[in-house]
Motif scaffolding. Structure first.
Motif, PDB file in Angstrom:
ATOM      1  N   LEU A  73       0.816  -1.209   0.000  1.00 14.08           N
ATOM      2  CA  LEU A  73       0.000   0.000   0.000  1.00 14.08           C
ATOM      3  C   LEU A  73       0.849   1.257   0.000  1.00 14.08           C
ATOM      4  O   LEU A  73       0.358   2.335  -0.346  1.00 14.08           O
ATOM      5  CB  LEU A  73      -0.931   0.002   1.222  1.00 14.08           C
ATOM      6  CG  LEU A  73      -1.955  -1.133   1.275  1.00 14.08           C
ATOM      7  CD1 LEU A  73      -2.780  -1.030   2.536  1.00 14.08           C
ATOM      8  CD2 LEU A  73      -2.847  -1.095   0.043  1.00 14.08           C
ATOM      9  N   ARG A  74       2.104   1.119   0.396  1.00 13.73           N
ATOM     10  CA  ARG A  74       2.957   2.308   0.427  1.00 13.73           C
ATOM     11  C   ARG A  74       3.256   2.814  -0.974  1.00 13.73           C
ATOM     12  O   ARG A  74       3.749   3.941  -1.130  1.00 13.73           O
ATOM     13  CB  ARG A  74       4.265   1.997   1.158  1.00 13.73           C
ATOM     14  CG  ARG A  74       4.064   1.657   2.631  1.00 13.73           C
ATOM     15  CD  ARG A  74       5.381   1.507   3.340  1.00 13.73           C
ATOM     16  NE  ARG A  74       6.112   2.768   3.392  1.00 13.73           N
ATOM     17  CZ  ARG A  74       7.358   2.868   3.852  1.00 13.73           C
ATOM     18  NH1 ARG A  74       7.997   1.797   4.266  1.00 13.73           N
ATOM     19  NH2 ARG A  74       7.954   4.043   3.877  1.00 13.73           N
ATOM     20  N   GLN A  75       3.011   2.002  -1.997  1.00 17.41           N
ATOM     21  CA  GLN A  75       3.220   2.503  -3.349  1.00 17.41           C
ATOM     22  C   GLN A  75       2.074   3.397  -3.796  1.00 17.41           C
ATOM     23  O   GLN A  75       2.159   4.038  -4.842  1.00 17.41           O
ATOM     24  CB  GLN A  75       3.396   1.353  -4.320  1.00 17.41           C
ATOM     25  CG  GLN A  75       2.140   0.572  -4.640  1.00 17.41           C
ATOM     26  CD  GLN A  75       2.420  -0.566  -5.611  1.00 17.41           C
ATOM     27  OE1 GLN A  75       3.558  -0.789  -6.023  1.00 17.41           O
ATOM     28  NE2 GLN A  75       1.388  -1.292  -5.979  1.00 17.41           N
ATOM     29  N   ARG A  76       1.000   3.453  -3.004  1.00 11.12           N
ATOM     30  CA  ARG A  76      -0.062   4.416  -3.308  1.00 11.12           C
ATOM     31  C   ARG A  76       0.494   5.823  -3.163  1.00 11.12           C
ATOM     32  O   ARG A  76       1.073   6.173  -2.135  1.00 11.12           O
ATOM     33  CB  ARG A  76      -1.241   4.225  -2.365  1.00 11.12           C
ATOM     34  CG  ARG A  76      -2.238   3.183  -2.797  1.00 11.12           C
ATOM     35  CD  ARG A  76      -3.353   3.056  -1.799  1.00 11.12           C
ATOM     36  NE  ARG A  76      -4.098   4.267  -1.591  1.00 11.12           N
ATOM     37  CZ  ARG A  76      -5.426   4.376  -1.724  1.00 11.12           C
ATOM     38  NH1 ARG A  76      -6.120   3.325  -2.096  1.00 11.12           N
ATOM     39  NH2 ARG A  76      -6.035   5.495  -1.469  1.00 11.12           N
ATOM     40  N   ALA A  89       1.499  11.456   2.123  1.00 12.70           N
ATOM     41  CA  ALA A  89       1.211  11.704   3.538  1.00 12.70           C
ATOM     42  C   ALA A  89       2.413  11.337   4.402  1.00 12.70           C
ATOM     43  O   ALA A  89       2.719  12.028   5.387  1.00 12.70           O
ATOM     44  CB  ALA A  89      -0.017  10.905   3.969  1.00 12.70           C
ATOM     45  N   GLU A  90       3.116  10.266   4.044  1.00  9.93           N
ATOM     46  CA  GLU A  90       4.298   9.872   4.791  1.00  9.93           C
ATOM     47  C   GLU A  90       5.403  10.918   4.674  1.00  9.93           C
ATOM     48  O   GLU A  90       6.065  11.256   5.668  1.00  9.93           O
ATOM     49  CB  GLU A  90       4.790   8.515   4.267  1.00  9.93           C
ATOM     50  CG  GLU A  90       5.977   7.956   5.022  1.00  9.93           C
ATOM     51  CD  GLU A  90       6.418   6.607   4.472  1.00  9.93           C
ATOM     52  OE1 GLU A  90       7.125   5.883   5.190  1.00  9.93           O
ATOM     53  OE2 GLU A  90       6.056   6.283   3.331  1.00  9.93           O
ATOM     54  N   GLN A  91       5.598  11.445   3.471  1.00  9.05           N
ATOM     55  CA  GLN A  91       6.630  12.464   3.276  1.00  9.05           C
ATOM     56  C   GLN A  91       6.287  13.760   4.009  1.00  9.05           C
ATOM     57  O   GLN A  91       7.166  14.436   4.552  1.00  9.05           O
ATOM     58  CB  GLN A  91       6.817  12.728   1.779  1.00  9.05           C
ATOM     59  CG  GLN A  91       7.476  11.600   1.015  1.00  9.05           C
ATOM     60  CD  GLN A  91       8.872  11.302   1.520  1.00  9.05           C
ATOM     61  OE1 GLN A  91       9.676  12.226   1.737  1.00  9.05           O
ATOM     62  NE2 GLN A  91       9.180  10.024   1.717  1.00  9.05           N
ATOM     63  N   ARG A  92       4.994  14.100   4.045  1.00  8.23           N
ATOM     64  CA  ARG A  92       4.601  15.316   4.767  1.00  8.23           C
ATOM     65  C   ARG A  92       4.792  15.140   6.274  1.00  8.23           C
ATOM     66  O   ARG A  92       5.156  16.085   6.978  1.00  8.23           O
ATOM     67  CB  ARG A  92       3.154  15.675   4.426  1.00  8.23           C
ATOM     68  CG  ARG A  92       3.000  16.172   2.988  1.00  8.23           C
ATOM     69  CD  ARG A  92       1.618  16.754   2.709  1.00  8.23           C
ATOM     70  NE  ARG A  92       1.596  17.342   1.374  1.00  8.23           N
ATOM     71  CZ  ARG A  92       1.181  16.735   0.280  1.00  8.23           C
ATOM     72  NH1 ARG A  92       0.716  15.490   0.364  1.00  8.23           N
ATOM     73  NH2 ARG A  92       1.213  17.335  -0.893  1.00  8.23           N
ATOM     74  N   LEU A  93       4.527  13.937   6.768  1.00  3.69           N
ATOM     75  CA  LEU A  93       4.792  13.660   8.180  1.00  3.69           C
ATOM     76  C   LEU A  93       6.286  13.771   8.458  1.00  3.69           C
ATOM     77  O   LEU A  93       6.692  14.344   9.486  1.00  3.69           O
ATOM     78  CB  LEU A  93       4.286  12.261   8.536  1.00  3.69           C
ATOM     79  CG  LEU A  93       4.619  11.762   9.951  1.00  3.69           C
ATOM     80  CD1 LEU A  93       4.047  12.699  11.008  1.00  3.69           C
ATOM     81  CD2 LEU A  93       4.110  10.345  10.142  1.00  3.69           C
ATOM     82  N   LEU A  94       7.116  13.244   7.566  1.00  3.41           N
ATOM     83  CA  LEU A  94       8.563  13.353   7.728  1.00  3.41           C
ATOM     84  C   LEU A  94       8.995  14.814   7.741  1.00  3.41           C
ATOM     85  O   LEU A  94       9.821  15.220   8.571  1.00  3.41           O
ATOM     86  CB  LEU A  94       9.261  12.596   6.589  1.00  3.41           C
ATOM     87  CG  LEU A  94      10.786  12.738   6.512  1.00  3.41           C
ATOM     88  CD1 LEU A  94      11.435  12.197   7.781  1.00  3.41           C
ATOM     89  CD2 LEU A  94      11.323  12.019   5.273  1.00  3.41           C
ATOM     90  N   ALA A  95       8.438  15.608   6.827  1.00  2.00           N
ATOM     91  CA  ALA A  95       8.806  17.023   6.758  1.00  2.00           C
ATOM     92  C   ALA A  95       8.458  17.753   8.054  1.00  2.00           C
ATOM     93  O   ALA A  95       9.263  18.528   8.585  1.00  2.00           O
ATOM     94  CB  ALA A  95       8.109  17.694   5.572  1.00  2.00           C
ATOM     95  N   GLU A  96       7.265  17.490   8.585  1.00  2.00           N
ATOM     96  CA  GLU A  96       6.856  18.176   9.817  1.00  2.00           C
ATOM     97  C   GLU A  96       7.666  17.681  11.012  1.00  2.00           C
ATOM     98  O   GLU A  96       7.947  18.455  11.936  1.00  2.00           O
ATOM     99  CB  GLU A  96       5.367  17.974  10.064  1.00  2.00           C
ATOM    100  CG  GLU A  96       4.467  18.508   8.949  1.00  2.00           C
ATOM    101  CD  GLU A  96       4.744  19.969   8.620  1.00  2.00           C
ATOM    102  OE1 GLU A  96       5.223  20.711   9.508  1.00  2.00           O
ATOM    103  OE2 GLU A  96       4.494  20.374   7.469  1.00  2.00           O
ATOM    104  N   ALA A 103      -6.674   3.530   2.295  1.00  2.00           N
ATOM    105  CA  ALA A 103      -6.082   2.614   1.322  1.00  2.00           C
ATOM    106  C   ALA A 103      -6.531   1.181   1.588  1.00  2.00           C
ATOM    107  O   ALA A 103      -6.894   0.446   0.659  1.00  2.00           O
ATOM    108  CB  ALA A 103      -4.562   2.720   1.373  1.00  2.00           C
ATOM    109  N   LEU A 104      -6.507   0.766   2.848  1.00  2.00           N
ATOM    110  CA  LEU A 104      -6.952  -0.584   3.185  1.00  2.00           C
ATOM    111  C   LEU A 104      -8.418  -0.788   2.839  1.00  2.00           C
ATOM    112  O   LEU A 104      -8.806  -1.840   2.318  1.00  2.00           O
ATOM    113  CB  LEU A 104      -6.728  -0.839   4.678  1.00  2.00           C
ATOM    114  CG  LEU A 104      -5.257  -0.933   5.134  1.00  2.00           C
ATOM    115  CD1 LEU A 104      -5.181  -0.994   6.654  1.00  2.00           C
ATOM    116  CD2 LEU A 104      -4.577  -2.137   4.518  1.00  2.00           C
ATOM    117  N   GLU A 105      -9.240   0.225   3.119  1.00  2.00           N
ATOM    118  CA  GLU A 105     -10.668   0.122   2.792  1.00  2.00           C
ATOM    119  C   GLU A 105     -10.876  -0.003   1.286  1.00  2.00           C
ATOM    120  O   GLU A 105     -11.681  -0.819   0.820  1.00  2.00           O
ATOM    121  CB  GLU A 105     -11.410   1.351   3.326  1.00  2.00           C
ATOM    122  CG  GLU A 105     -12.905   1.333   3.013  1.00  2.00           C
ATOM    123  CD  GLU A 105     -13.595   2.627   3.406  1.00  2.00           C
ATOM    124  OE1 GLU A 105     -14.835   2.649   3.401  1.00  2.00           O
ATOM    125  OE2 GLU A 105     -12.892   3.616   3.692  1.00  2.00           O
TER     126      GLU A 105
END
Length: 334
Positions: A141-144, A150-157, A236-238
């Protein structure tokens, strides 16, 4: 502090690139869905025309029987109404075909009508693969793109929180150049350079309240980014689960409808034969003919729904999945 700021900017740029990829995936899915809709409408139009031809024969039969005194004008009018309804359905499907062609042209960056000559010739629906992997690992799912963004934005913050924390420490900046005048000043007891350093340190200590407030604000922004990341994963899971359920349900429904279509065609043939022999009334003929059209149309629609479910699975996985990394458990959608 500066290193964290640069890394956060890189993460923001990566998230923006993933947003662009999400648009590409969505566009690809829309093209596939509209192409499927086009081919389904063409298949349904062929079904309607075949049923229209059969109903025209039934209408002619009732007219002959009326002229021979074996049927009433009521039977003729019923046959005519049934025939005209099917003609109306065919006209509606023709309009849907034209609209699908126009949408496909727009989605591919062309003017409406540019693809009409290429798409007017009916073609079969795309085929669904014999096996589609299920139990896809969560890492897939991480290829979505939306999850990755969202993961990159969390990393940035998160990096910005570290950057804000680093602002609590003093920062020394040496300007100018070490020349003869500065050396002479130091040798003569000048304190301009030392005074500058001490002044910078005092400013940082006095401004500590504002920095703490900035850290708290950035922490709240990070918490919001974390919530968005968790929401993206759950969505994504849904999406994947819904697509798999729909794919399996359409497979089962298609099998039942194929059997129903065979039975409906047999019933229509028997009803016409019995009506010709005077063994049943005309209402039975009408009912069986309507059932044939309805069930055959449902078969074509379900085939389209099955392909649409596969496209949705493709989209839910961010553009597809690798069969080399798929688990052993499989579902046979055929």
């Amino acid at each position: 502090r500066q290193r964290n700021a640069v890394d956060a900017a890189v993460a923001d740029a990566t998230a923006t690139a993933l947003d662009l990829r999400a648009v590409h995936v969505s566009l690809s899915a829309e093209v596939a869905l509209n192409y499927t809709s086009l081919r389904s409408a063409q298949a349904r139009l062929d079904i309607a025309r075949r049923n229209e031809a059969s109903q025209a024969e039934t209408r002619q039969l009732t007219e002959w029987r009326r002229d021979a005194g074996l049927a009433t004008s009521l039977d003729v009018e019923r046959a005519r109404a049934n025939h005209e309804q099917t003609r109306a359905q065919a006209a509606s499907l023709g309009a849907s075909i034209a609209q699908s062609m126009h949408r496909l042209a727009i989605l591919t960056g062309r003017e409406p009508g540019a693809l009409t000559s290429r798409l007017s010739i009916a073609a079969p629906l795309p085929t669904v693969p014999e096996q589609v992997a299920i139990g896809i690992p969560a890492d897939t799912l991480r290829q979505r793109p939306d999850v990755g963004a969202a993961e990159q934005r969390l990393l940035a913050e998160t990096l910005r929180v570290t950057q804000a924390n680093a602002s609590r420490y003093p920062s020394f900046t040496l300007r100018g150049s070490l020349g003869t005048d500065i050396v002479s000043g130091i040798a003569s007891g000048g304190t301009s350079l030392v005074g500058s350093l001490v002044g910078g340190l005092a400013h940082t200590l006095v401004d500590g309240g504002r920095i703490r407030q900035q850290i708290e604000i950035q922490g709240a922004v990070q918490a919001q980014a974390l919530a968005s990341y968790e929401s993206a994963i759950l969505t994504a899971l849904e999406d994947v689960e819904n697509a798999l359920v729909s794919l399996d349900a359409t497979r089962q429904r298609l099998g039942a409808l194929d059997a129903a279509a065979d039975a409906a065609r047999n019933a229509a043939l028997l009803a016409r034969q019995q009506y010709t022999s005077g063994l049943t009334d005309f209402q039975t003929v009408l009912d069986t003919e309507r059932t044939v059209l309805s069930v055959e149309d449902s078969v074509a629609s379900t085939e389209s729904d099955r392909i649409a479910a596969l496209v949705q699975l493709y989209k839910a996985l961010g553009g597809g999945w690798s069969t080399t990394s798929a688990p052993a458990s499989q579902v046979n959608p055929s």
